[in-house]
Design an enzyme around this catalytic site. Structure first.
Site, PDB file in Angstrom:
ATOM      1  N   SER A 190     -34.522   2.954 -22.655  1.00 40.96           N
ATOM      2  CA  SER A 190     -33.351   3.455 -21.670  1.00 40.96           C
ATOM      3  C   SER A 190     -33.761   3.108 -20.300  1.00 40.96           C
ATOM      4  CB  SER A 190     -33.048   4.812 -22.175  1.00 40.96           C
ATOM      5  OG  SER A 190     -32.401   4.924 -23.148  1.00 40.96           O
ATOM      6  N   ARG A 212     -33.763  10.104 -14.365  1.00 40.63           N
ATOM      7  CA  ARG A 212     -33.403  11.081 -15.479  1.00 40.63           C
ATOM      8  C   ARG A 212     -31.771  11.390 -15.330  1.00 40.63           C
ATOM      9  NH1 ARG A 212     -36.654  12.089 -19.202  1.00 40.63           N
ATOM     10  NH2 ARG A 212     -39.028  11.614 -19.045  1.00 40.63           N
ATOM     11  N   HIS A 228     -30.036   8.492 -16.637  1.00 48.06           N
ATOM     12  CA  HIS A 228     -30.316   8.427 -18.443  1.00 48.06           C
ATOM     13  C   HIS A 228     -29.543   9.569 -19.195  1.00 48.06           C
ATOM     14  CE1 HIS A 228     -33.032   9.758 -21.744  1.00 48.06           C
ATOM     15  NE2 HIS A 228     -32.764   8.416 -22.004  1.00 48.06           N
TER      16      HIS A 228
END
Length: 208
Positions: A14, A36, A39
């Protein structure tokens, strides 16, 4: 049917997909937080709407390394935060929203449970506030700071929604406290948890 099954490999892949699509407008310590958030949401706009104030990530790393108390406004955010890592660095985390005292205070004072939970957190010496859902919680934190009843080390303020969410984050950016916030209506408990996780992984020097 062939697909990736290993969770660590999924996360690694990812980030490999996300990285080439970034503009790299943030600093080295801020980049893992941006990654993050993207993601978690699948939304590249977080690179543009995340705001970092007063070396927030560096301050957060220091606070976590020293051991600190953390408060979340929802059980969803609480559940999404890696508590095993927090325990390894002597940090504690609480969410008082379902505490009987919170129910009692919110009913007696005619305020939201999120506000009452912040009041209790303020009495318990919380160092880091992680707000992903309730604008009223963020407004309450700001009120405590202005009244001198709270002096947090870091505020992660990313409440989501259309009633008070954007405004509460604007008010957060006006006060002289290290903070991480989003511009506009986007955010959420998942984003708040992802931000704290990114900072704690930096604190324990875990790779992305």
């Amino acid at each position: 049917m062939m697909y990736i099954k290993n969770p660590n490999e999924i996360e690694k892949r990812s980030f490999e997909i996300i990285m080439p699509n970034l503009k790299f407008t943030h600093g080295e310590l801020e980049l893992p937080v941006v990654l993050r958030a993207i993601h978690t949401t699948g939304d590249y706009e977080y690179e543009n709407i995340l705001r970092f104030k007063k070396d927030a990530v560096e301050v957060g790393i220091k606070a976590l390394k020293e051991g600190c108390k953390i408060f979340t406004d929802t059980r969803m955010a609480y559940s999404g935060i890696n508590k095993r890592t927090l325990e390894s660095i002597n940090c504690s985390i609480d969410c008082f929203v379902d505490n009987p005292l919170v129910f009692q205070r919110s009913k007696e004072e005619g305020i939201t449970r999120s506000m009452a939970a912040v009041d209790i957190a303020a009495q318990n010496g919380v160092d880091i506030f992680v707000i992903g859902n309730a604008p009223t919680a963020l407004f309450r934190i700001i009120e405590h700071i202005k009244n001198g009843t709270l002096n947090p080390k870091l505020i992660i303020g990313v409440p989501v929604g259309f009633v008070g969410a954007a405004e509460s984050k604007e008010e957060l950016r006006k006060i002289d406290v290290p903070s991480i916030s989003t511009v506009g209506t986007k955010g959420g408990s998942n984003v708040a948890a992802a931000i704290l996780n990114a900072i704690q992984y930096l604190a324990v020097e875990r790779c992305l």
